[in-house]
Motif scaffolding. Structure first.
Motif, PDB file in Angstrom:
ATOM      1  N   GLY A   1       1.301  -1.242   0.261  1.00  0.00           N
ATOM      2  CA  GLY A   1      -0.163   0.119   0.060  1.00  0.00           C
ATOM      3  C   GLY A   1       0.676   1.407  -0.107  1.00  0.00           C
ATOM      4  O   GLY A   1       0.519   1.904   0.030  1.00  0.00           O
ATOM      5  N   MET A   2       2.217   1.434   0.275  1.00  0.00           N
ATOM      6  CA  MET A   2       3.016   2.140   0.102  1.00  0.00           C
ATOM      7  C   MET A   2       3.036   2.485  -1.654  1.00  0.00           C
ATOM      8  O   MET A   2       3.796   1.561  -2.208  1.00  0.00           O
ATOM      9  CB  MET A   2       4.061   2.613   1.181  1.00  0.00           C
ATOM     10  N   PRO A   3       3.993   3.372  -1.511  1.00  0.00           N
ATOM     11  CA  PRO A   3       4.389   4.037  -2.789  1.00  0.00           C
ATOM     12  C   PRO A   3       5.848   3.031  -3.258  1.00  0.00           C
ATOM     13  O   PRO A   3       6.591   2.637  -2.607  1.00  0.00           O
ATOM     14  CB  PRO A   3       4.421   5.414  -2.934  1.00  0.00           C
ATOM     15  N   PRO A   4       5.980   2.488  -4.217  1.00  0.00           N
ATOM     16  CA  PRO A   4       6.698   1.882  -4.530  1.00  0.00           C
ATOM     17  C   PRO A   4       8.208   2.228  -4.961  1.00  0.00           C
ATOM     18  O   PRO A   4       9.226   1.757  -5.079  1.00  0.00           O
ATOM     19  CB  PRO A   4       7.000   1.466  -5.864  1.00  0.00           C
ATOM     20  N   ASN A   5       8.219   3.902  -5.056  1.00  0.00           N
ATOM     21  CA  ASN A   5       9.906   4.809  -5.294  1.00  0.00           C
ATOM     22  C   ASN A   5      10.004   4.950  -3.566  1.00  0.00           C
ATOM     23  O   ASN A   5       9.089   5.517  -2.750  1.00  0.00           O
ATOM     24  CB  ASN A   5       9.697   5.924  -6.116  1.00  0.00           C
ATOM     25  N   GLY A   6      11.346   5.170  -2.951  1.00  0.00           N
ATOM     26  CA  GLY A   6      12.089   5.996  -1.966  1.00  0.00           C
ATOM     27  C   GLY A   6      12.245   5.283  -0.635  1.00  0.00           C
ATOM     28  O   GLY A   6      11.724   4.011  -1.496  1.00  0.00           O
ATOM     29  N   THR A   7      12.082   5.827   0.247  1.00  0.00           N
ATOM     30  CA  THR A   7      11.994   4.934   1.872  1.00  0.00           C
ATOM     31  C   THR A   7      10.951   5.015   2.374  1.00  0.00           C
ATOM     32  O   THR A   7      10.090   6.469   2.480  1.00  0.00           O
ATOM     33  CB  THR A   7      13.082   5.596   2.386  1.00  0.00           C
ATOM     34  N   HIS A   8      10.518   4.869   3.354  1.00  0.00           N
ATOM     35  CA  HIS A   8       9.900   4.550   4.509  1.00  0.00           C
ATOM     36  C   HIS A   8      10.602   4.523   5.968  1.00  0.00           C
ATOM     37  O   HIS A   8      11.588   3.634   5.843  1.00  0.00           O
ATOM     38  CB  HIS A   8       8.556   3.631   4.303  1.00  0.00           C
ATOM     39  N   LEU A   9       9.779   4.799   7.059  1.00  0.00           N
ATOM     40  CA  LEU A   9      10.162   4.053   8.507  1.00  0.00           C
ATOM     41  C   LEU A   9      10.164   3.232   8.473  1.00  0.00           C
ATOM     42  O   LEU A   9       8.707   2.424   8.398  1.00  0.00           O
ATOM     43  CB  LEU A   9       9.466   5.108   9.146  1.00  0.00           C
ATOM     44  N   ARG A  10      10.574   2.436   9.161  1.00  0.00           N
ATOM     45  CA  ARG A  10      10.816   0.426   9.955  1.00  0.00           C
ATOM     46  C   ARG A  10      10.811   1.112  11.329  1.00  0.00           C
ATOM     47  O   ARG A  10      12.069   1.776  11.625  1.00  0.00           O
ATOM     48  CB  ARG A  10      11.595   0.265   8.930  1.00  0.00           C
ATOM     49  N   ILE A  11      10.242   0.458  12.229  1.00  0.00           N
ATOM     50  CA  ILE A  11      10.345   0.570  13.783  1.00  0.00           C
ATOM     51  C   ILE A  11       9.962  -0.720  14.468  1.00  0.00           C
ATOM     52  O   ILE A  11       9.819  -1.652  13.980  1.00  0.00           O
ATOM     53  CB  ILE A  11       9.200   1.461  14.215  1.00  0.00           C
ATOM     54  N   LEU A  12      11.008  -1.155  14.854  1.00  0.00           N
ATOM     55  CA  LEU A  12      11.332  -2.695  15.828  1.00  0.00           C
ATOM     56  C   LEU A  12      11.763  -2.532  17.267  1.00  0.00           C
ATOM     57  O   LEU A  12      12.278  -1.245  17.854  1.00  0.00           O
ATOM     58  CB  LEU A  12      12.695  -2.998  15.120  1.00  0.00           C
ATOM     59  N   ARG A  13      10.649  -2.942  18.126  1.00  0.00           N
ATOM     60  CA  ARG A  13      11.045  -2.784  19.273  1.00  0.00           C
ATOM     61  C   ARG A  13      11.773  -3.897  19.939  1.00  0.00           C
ATOM     62  O   ARG A  13      11.078  -5.077  19.642  1.00  0.00           O
ATOM     63  CB  ARG A  13       9.461  -3.334  19.913  1.00  0.00           C
ATOM     64  N   VAL A  14      12.384  -3.583  20.534  1.00  0.00           N
ATOM     65  CA  VAL A  14      13.867  -4.896  20.815  1.00  0.00           C
ATOM     66  C   VAL A  14      13.342  -4.812  22.526  1.00  0.00           C
ATOM     67  O   VAL A  14      13.951  -4.325  22.967  1.00  0.00           O
ATOM     68  CB  VAL A  14      15.702  -4.861  20.469  1.00  0.00           C
ATOM     69  N   THR A  15      13.249  -6.218  22.901  1.00  0.00           N
ATOM     70  CA  THR A  15      13.160  -6.358  24.175  1.00  0.00           C
ATOM     71  C   THR A  15      14.741  -7.588  24.885  1.00  0.00           C
ATOM     72  O   THR A  15      14.821  -8.795  24.350  1.00  0.00           O
ATOM     73  CB  THR A  15      11.897  -6.661  25.070  1.00  0.00           C
TER      74      THR A  15
END
Length: 464
Positions: free
Chosen positions: A331-345
């Motif tokens: 669902g996001m545009p095919p070009n560029g970048t997006h934010l990815r968030i990882l939660r580590v415990t």
């Protein structure tokens, strides 16, 4: 050490929350910093529109300078808080005590240039009880700090203080974050014979500044650290580090994520330039024990390789690894970048110290918490009253989600982009270092156009 990494970027297997259509643009933004709310239910991303627009990968600016709210439970951006402060947004630090109004409290560092002079402004932000608006913003220093160029800002783990280290030379200020009125720094001194440019980064740990070394070609030097005691800052001592008994030393790398917790410095990911435009992104975690100065590779890894990952340790004990990712989500545009968030415990090596004893205050009213005993807890059902809800929220409150187990999180598919290094999910992976080339940091997989602006010499994101 039991370490779990969870991708909280989107609510996989569920319909997007209605707020996502309103605030989804923030998934495609570049942020300066992030901090967790005092109750752990929200993340506040620090947004500077000029940095976003100049990143070259995220498009135009998305809004005004301020804090962008990410709801950890809903897994979507859920609000915006404009912040009016002079200069560019650079750093955000979270205090362990609540604001007088019952919300979170942060310390904001902004940078402005005036007639060729670089000045740092340090302010305290107190949020309202609902966490969706600002109750008060005020400076905590009586005049900006004048610096010569590069600098490091870090927060002590044992006291509510911000420490600023800047050139020329090595000039250090200590700022009391609990000051009731704007005042001068509680300490202001130079370290004889030291140069900030000699270090890769710096962190505060148990009353010491621990400077990380840099190799001549700008990589992180894992073989030694340099220690400055804040109570006796006349001399910097050097300390050699030792390797993991099974895994040896971390590979030399650039653009890795660093942060510190009590008794440890954490490292995540990074990049190795193999030459000819082939940049390998790492997915490993390492811990440097600041009592024994021994490295330990964590038997876990990131589910996807991030571009220049950032690492933030929260007061709750959660660790967040976040940054740009150039394989768009559905669902996001095919070009560029997006934010990815990882939660580590489980990545923190030592217990976090208690809150600041002299500043204990009544805890704010509780937010809805994520129940750790359940993998997919239901949200409050529709039909209740909206008390301090997000902007644009229906009167009925949160949308009720079907109480069913969500499908597993998708893992990184190394075959999506031809020519990219493969990251297999192996037990206790140990990548091999195959040399270095200090070439450009451009990576253009098929179907993508990712442009990385020129970086200043050798420093990572924590030295500005």
């Amino acid at each position: 050490m039991q370490v779990n990494t969870e991708d909280i970027t989107v609510a996989w297997g569920q319909q997007p929350h209605q707020l996502d259509s309103q605030y989804g643009k923030w998934r495609l933004a570049v942020f300066q910093d992030v901090q967790e709310s005092i109750d752990g239910s929200k993340l506040y991303f620090l947004y500077d529109p000029m940095a976003d627009e100049q990143s070259g990968t995220s498009g135009q600016r998305k809004g005004y300078p301020g804090l962008i709210i990410f709801d950890v439970n809903l897994r979507c951006f859920a609000g915006e808080i404009s912040v009016h402060s002079p200069g560019k947004m650079k750093f955000l630090f979270a205090l362990r005590c609540p604001s007088p109004q019952g919300g979170s409290s942060f310390v904001l560092v902004t940078e402005e240039e005036n007639y060729g002079q670089i000045r740092l402004n340090i302010s305290r932000i107190d949020l309202a009880q609902d966490g969706l608006s600002i109750a008060n913003v005020r400076p905590i220093i009586n005049q900006p700090l004048v610096i010569g160029g590069e600098y490091i800002c870090s927060m002590r783990d044992d006291a509510p203080e911000i420490v600023v280290m800047a050139n020329p030379g090595l000039h250090i200020w200590r700022v009391d974050c609990m000051a009731e009125t704007a005042q001068a720094p509680i300490a202001d001194f130079n370290v004889p014979g030291a140069e900030l440019d000699h270090f890769y980064d710096g962190f505060l740990n148990n009353g010491n500044v621990i400077f990380l070394s840099a190799t001549p070609d700008g990589h992180f030097d894992n073989t030694r650290v340099h220690i400055l005691n804040l109570n006796n800052p006349q001399h910097i001592t050097s300390q050699n580090t030792s390797g993991d008994p099974s895994r040896g030393m971390p590979m030399p790398r650039k653009q890795c994520g660093f942060d510190s917790v009590t008794n440890a410095i954490l490292m995540a990911g990074g990049e190795i330039d193999r030459g000819y435009g082939n940049v390998e992104r790492l997915v490993d975690y390492w811990v440097l024990d600041t009592r024994t100065f021994q490295w330990m590779q964590v038997p876990s890894q990131m589910p996807c390789p991030l571009i220049e990952p950032r690492l933030t340790s929260a007061n709750s004990g959660n660790i967040y690894v976040w940054g740009d990712f150039d394989q768009p989500l559905p669902g996001m545009p095919p070009n560029g970048t997006h934010l990815r968030i990882l939660r580590v415990t489980g990545l923190e090596k030592a217990n976090h110290p208690p809150g600041y004893t002299p500043y204990q205050a009544p805890a704010p009213p509780a937010y809805p918490h994520l129940d750790d005993s359940k993998s997919n807890p239901p949200y409050p059902p529709a039909g209740g009253q909206n008390q301090g809800g997000y902007p644009g929220q229906n009167q009925g409150g949160y949308q009720a989600y079907p109480q069913q187990q969500a499908p597993p999180y998708p893992s990184y598919n190394p075959n999506q982009n031809a020519g990219q290094p493969q990251y297999q999910q192996q037990q206790n992976p140990l990548p091999q270092y195959a040399g270095d080339n200090s070439g450009t940091y451009q990576n253009t997989p098929d179907g993508q156009t990712a442009f990385y602006p020129n970086k200043k010499q050798k420093k990572d994101c924590s030295i500005q």
